[in-house]
Scaffold this active site. Structure first.
Site, PDB file in Angstrom:
ATOM      1  CB  ILE A 475     -52.682  -2.320  -0.277  1.00  0.00           C
ATOM      2  CG1 ILE A 475     -52.804  -3.129   1.018  1.00  0.00           C
ATOM      3  CG2 ILE A 475     -53.956  -2.474  -1.072  1.00  0.00           C
ATOM      4  CD1 ILE A 475     -52.855  -4.640   0.836  1.00  0.00           C
ATOM      5  NE  ARG A 559     -61.202  14.390   3.007  1.00  0.00           N
ATOM      6  CZ  ARG A 559     -60.287  13.420   3.057  1.00  0.00           C
ATOM      7  NH1 ARG A 559     -60.237  12.508   2.102  1.00  0.00           N
ATOM      8  NH2 ARG A 559     -59.451  13.353   4.063  1.00  0.00           N
ATOM      9  CG  ASP A 649     -56.385  -2.855  -5.886  1.00  0.00           C
ATOM     10  OD1 ASP A 649     -55.893  -3.793  -5.235  1.00  0.00           O
ATOM     11  OD2 ASP A 649     -55.753  -1.804  -6.150  1.00  0.00           O
ATOM     12  CD  GLU A 655     -69.365   1.817  -3.629  1.00  0.00           C
ATOM     13  OE1 GLU A 655     -68.300   1.711  -3.002  1.00  0.00           O
ATOM     14  OE2 GLU A 655     -69.547   2.653  -4.516  1.00  0.00           O
ATOM     15  CG  HIS A 691     -56.817  -4.384  -1.448  1.00  0.00           C
ATOM     16  ND1 HIS A 691     -56.614  -4.673  -0.122  1.00  0.00           N
ATOM     17  CD2 HIS A 691     -57.285  -3.120  -1.500  1.00  0.00           C
ATOM     18  CE1 HIS A 691     -56.944  -3.597   0.596  1.00  0.00           C
ATOM     19  NE2 HIS A 691     -57.353  -2.650  -0.219  1.00  0.00           N
ATOM     20  CG  HIS A 744     -58.961   3.563   7.380  1.00  0.00           C
ATOM     21  ND1 HIS A 744     -58.920   2.201   7.573  1.00  0.00           N
ATOM     22  CD2 HIS A 744     -59.366   3.748   6.106  1.00  0.00           C
ATOM     23  CE1 HIS A 744     -59.319   1.596   6.470  1.00  0.00           C
ATOM     24  NE2 HIS A 744     -59.593   2.511   5.562  1.00  0.00           N
TER      25      HIS A 744
HETATM   26  N1  GLN Z   1     -54.023  -0.251  -4.858  1.00  0.00           N
HETATM   27  C1  GLN Z   1     -54.823   0.766  -4.271  1.00  0.00           C
HETATM   28  C2  GLN Z   1     -53.962   1.611  -3.337  1.00  0.00           C
HETATM   29  O1  GLN Z   1     -53.088   1.091  -2.724  1.00  0.00           O
HETATM   30  C3  GLN Z   1     -55.988   0.212  -3.502  1.00  0.00           C
HETATM   31  C4  GLN Z   1     -56.899   1.295  -2.974  1.00  0.00           C
HETATM   32  C5  GLN Z   1     -58.179   0.798  -2.343  1.00  0.00           C
HETATM   33  O2  GLN Z   1     -58.315  -0.338  -1.978  1.00  0.00           O
HETATM   34  N2  GLN Z   1     -59.123   1.643  -2.166  1.00  0.00           N
HETATM   35  O3  GLN Z   1     -54.159   2.789  -3.182  1.00  0.00           O
HETATM   36 ZN    ZN Z   2     -58.202  -0.801   0.146  1.00  0.00          ZN
END
Ligand code: GLN
Ligand code: ZN
Length: 804
Positions: A475, A559, A649, A655, A691, A744
């Site tokens: 990603i 956080r 992305d 949100e 993404h 995660h």
């Molecule tokens: N390109 C970003 C990464 O890989 C995408 C992060 C995300 O979707 N929050 O960190």
């Molecule tokens: Zn992500």
């Protein structure tokens, strides 16, 4: 029953006491909780690492709370009950869950079942609810209304037991009393608590948590008794659920519930006076039952919502509640237009309302203070107000309302001057940016037909030994190791120069590329080592943004993030990099090291807006389009540099979805349009990826389809590909990469597991549309986990390819 009897004793006495306590003329609904230097963050993290005792943690927490209370008073919000006691150590929904004893069955061992603390959970126990332990997953976390704050989702079923255990709140009240002040304890209201909960799934018949309202109300009654006995004169009951539409509840359901809950609580004889708050939006028709319930004060968010004519009557009759007017925006960082706010307050009072001045929401959504942000341009700084400055604005307005505007002449002047300089400041209106946007044509957001693109891309990317079936990729980010962070910090501090820092980044990129080649991935990435944060990096390279030094805002638990400030017209001509492409050098360097395609990586316009503090002097749609044009330049430069695959992305698309259903289509229109404006200038043969990392799309799924990306990667591993039914329902027919590795968690998925996931993905997605990738970026993982997981991903893909 017992409680009821208990509550009627002393009624007369307490009614007298209560009558003397008027609602303060100025208040804030809540205040940042981590401390100005994130002291609570550090205390929590050392406690979790077992470097701090229980006692030391409580001591640190008390210190943060006491200095926050002192600060609020110092800034002029200092009447009795004006300081809210809402200082959750981890999350206020979690605190409410603990206070009402709604411990989910799977954590029942954490609940003490005897003694005076019966039904309660220790601090240690509450952190297990929040963070899980070896044996169980923590409570799910999700976004609090349309903010970037995450709360823990209560799990409620037909069997869930409730019992009053408000020890935190009670001791906050007592502690304040010891220090000679009266605080206003704050708790999430019963309707909002249940509306935000989910079915615990234990019972065979599905449960709607809101159906448990009758069982929960007596527990709130007991909590109110205890707070009163501890010395609280006012309690704050937060009911933001009334400003939102929920998929699982009708307006009618909410109307019935809020009417019942507020009349029940108001009807109790033994209780502090009640303030019901309705932050984050417009309560609409649900304001009336709250105002008629008999509670003594009602808060209205006058930044996001409004009081229409007949609604004003709710506050102007004999016996009407106090109107706690939320005129100072708790969600954004701009200085309040004091003149406008004061006029509004005066008009409300003129109409006959008893008015108190307040923030529109809790201040947890803005940074602590502008003190120490001296590097900001002084003009820009004069337009801003963080939590402390907003607290002072509330006090100033209350003073003006009480004593007339002469009492605050100077403040009114400063506010007016800031407003005026802002209208004229260079950069706020950039003629070139505006002209360019005006010249955009409908065709600028349209690409050739998906099928034509597909064929063109097959020639450029899949031709001559190009991409195989089920291409594998990631990603974007690779692990952000301590070394990466250290180098960035050293560069920032000036201990290494630009040349050395760039050399470091190039070495990092070279390692990431060769690792991906060794693993046998098909589409490579450069790894994003140069980015501190996927939004801030863009903010630093675009005009129209500023970044803070210490502007931290709690995201969840310990956080925090540091949102950038989008104050002016946006374009890609930042200082130092005037007009230069800023991602291109890194990505083309990566491409120069390999024959495989390297995917360019950008953050989309909606996500840049969602994770920044955005100007409010023009529609969001217009700001989004400006960001889109700046990104469009970068997209074209990447293409010109020979990058054939570009990912934009948009993880925050969902949100920003408005809380009211009626506002959602309009939002999706402009959000989708901005993405398309950023991505539609490329040739047919250039492949656009996007993404989004969530596995429930609901209403945004139409929007995701409308983004019209050639390949869309989504989160799917945790839900075991269930999300694909959703995706298929809209006739999605372009490339799709459902994540096969839940990044995660530190867990490494096995080859068999990934193979199974891919096999079930193929039930929903054609083999020639399916991509193979993790759920999200690998930034938070380490290299050991990354190597093993990606090796398994490549091996599983190989096995599946042989079968199709
Ligand atoms: N390109 C970003 C990464 O890989 C995408 C992060 C995300 O979707 N929050 O960190
Ligand atoms: Zn992500």
């Amino acid at each position: 029953l017992t409680t009821h009897q208990e509550t009627t004793v002393n009624t007369q006495h307490s009614a007298q006491e209560n009558n003397s306590a008027a609602f303060p003329s100025a208040t804030v609904l809540g205040y940042p909780r981590l401390g100005p230097n994130r002291d609570l963050k550090r205390a929590l993290e050392s406690y979790w690492a077992q470097k701090l005792s229980d006692q030391a943690l409580e001591g640190a927490a008390r210190g943060v709370v006491a200095s926050a209370a002192a600060r609020i008073q110092e800034l002029g919000v200092d009447e009795p009950s004006a300081v809210p006691a809402s200082f959750a150590l981890y999350d206020h929904v979690l605190d409410t869950l603990v206070a009402v004893g709604a411990v989910p069955e799977r954590f029942s061992d954490l609940r003490s079942d005897a003694g005076p603390a019966k039904g309660s959970v220790t601090r240690r126990g509450s952190f297990i609810l929040a963070r899980g332990d070896d044996a169980r997953q923590p409570l799910e976390m999700t976004k609090w209304f349309d903010t970037n704050y995450h709360y823990l989702v209560p799990e409620i079923g037909p069997q869930t037991t409730f019992s009053a255990a408000p020890h935190e709140l009670v001791s906050a009240v007592q502690l304040a009393a010891e220090q000679g002040t009266t605080v206003r304890p704050s708790i999430v209201g019963p309707v909002t608590f249940l509306a935000l909960a989910k079915d615990d799934g234990i019972s065979a018949t599905p449960c709607r948590p809101l159906d448990r309202l009758e069982d929960l109300l007596p527990v709130y009654a007991q909590i109110l008794v205890q707070l009163k006995n501890a010395g609280a004169q006012w309690v704050q009951i937060e009911e933001p659920a009334v400003v939102a539409d929920f998929a699982h509840l009708t307006q009618q359901d909410l109307q019935v519930a809020i009417t019942r809950a507020t009349t029940y609580l108001a009807g109790l004889t033994e209780r502090p006076k009640i303030l019901v708050t309705t932050p984050y939006g417009d309560a609409g028709p649900l304001l009336s039952p709250i105002a008629h319930s008999g509670v003594e004060a009602v808060h209205v968010d006058l930044v996001r919502g409004e009081l229409k004519d007949q609604q004003l009557d709710l506050f102007t009759q004999p016996g009407s509640p106090v109107l706690v007017a939320g005129v100072v925006n708790g969600r954004n960082v701009w200085r309040t237009d004091l003149e406008a706010a004061l006029s509004q307050l005066e008009a409300l009072r003129q109409a006959g309302a008893r008015v108190s001045v307040a923030t529109s929401t809790s201040l947890i959504h803005v940074p602590h203070t502008l003190d120490g942000e001296d590097h900001l341009d002084p003009t820009l700084r004069s337009w801003l107000a963080f939590a402390d400055e907003k607290t002072h604005e509330v006090a100033t307005l209350a003073l003006g309302l009480a004593q007339g505007r002469e009492a605050i002449t100077q403040e009114l002047q400063i506010s007016a001057r800031a407003l005026a300089t802002r209208q004229e400041a260079p950069g706020v209106h950039d003629a070139a940016v505006r002209e360019r946007l005006r010249a955009q044509k409908p065709a600028d957001t349209v690409r050739a037909d998906a099928q034509i693109r597909r064929e063109a891309q097959a020639r450029t990317l899949f031709g001559e030994g190009g991409l195989p079936l089920l291409p594998t990729t990631t990603i974007g980010s690779f692990p952000q190791t301590a070394a990466v962070r250290k180098a960035r910090e050293a560069f920032r501090a000036g201990t290494i120069n630009r040349e050395r820092y760039h050399q470091f980044l190039q070495d990092e990129i070279a390692q990431v590329i060769s690792l991906q080649e060794e693993l046998g991935l098909d589409v490579l990435v450069h790894g994003e080592a140069e980015r501190n944060d996927m939004v801030q990096y863009f903010a630093e390279n675009f005009d129209g943004f500023a970044v803070t030094r210490n502007g931290w805002v709690q995201s969840y638990g310990s956080r925090a993030t540091r949102p950038s400030i989008l104050w002016g017209d946006v374009s890609r001509t930042g200082p130092g990099v005037r007009g230069e492409a800023f991602t291109v050098p890194w990505i083309s360097y990566a491409q120069s090291l390999t024959d495989r395609p390297v995917k360019g990586m950008l953050t989309g316009p909606v996500t840049i807006l969602a994770w920044s503090f955005v100007r409010e002097d023009q529609p969001l749609a217009q700001t989004a389009d400006q960001v889109a044009l700046a990104l469009r330049d970068e997209v074209l430069d990447l293409e010109a540099a020979g990058i054939g695959i570009i990912q934009v992305d948009e993880p925050a698309l969902r949100e920003l979805l408005p809380l009211r259903g009626a506002d959602r289509p309009g939002y999706l229109d402009w959000a989708v349009n901005a993405f398309r404006r950023a991505t539609s200038a490329v040739r047919e043969g250039t492949q656009i990826h996007t993404h989004l990392c969530y596995s429930e799309f609901g209403e945004v799924i139409q929007g995701v389809n409308a983004l019209n990306a050639d390949v869309t990667s989504i989160e799917a591993a945790r839900s075991r590909m269930e999300v694909l039914a959703d995706v298929r329902s809209v006739g999605f027919s372009r490339g799709l990469g459902p994540g096969v590795w839940d990044i995660h968690s530190p867990r490494v998925p096995s080859t068999n597991e990934i193979e199974t996931l891919l096999t079930s993905a193929l039930d929903h997605v054609d083999a020639d549309h399916l991509w193979v990738n993790p759920d999200c970026g690998l930034k938070t993982r380490n290299y050991a986990q990354t190597k093993q997981s990606l090796a398994n991903l490549v091996e599983a893909t190989g096995r599946v390819r042989e079968r199709i």
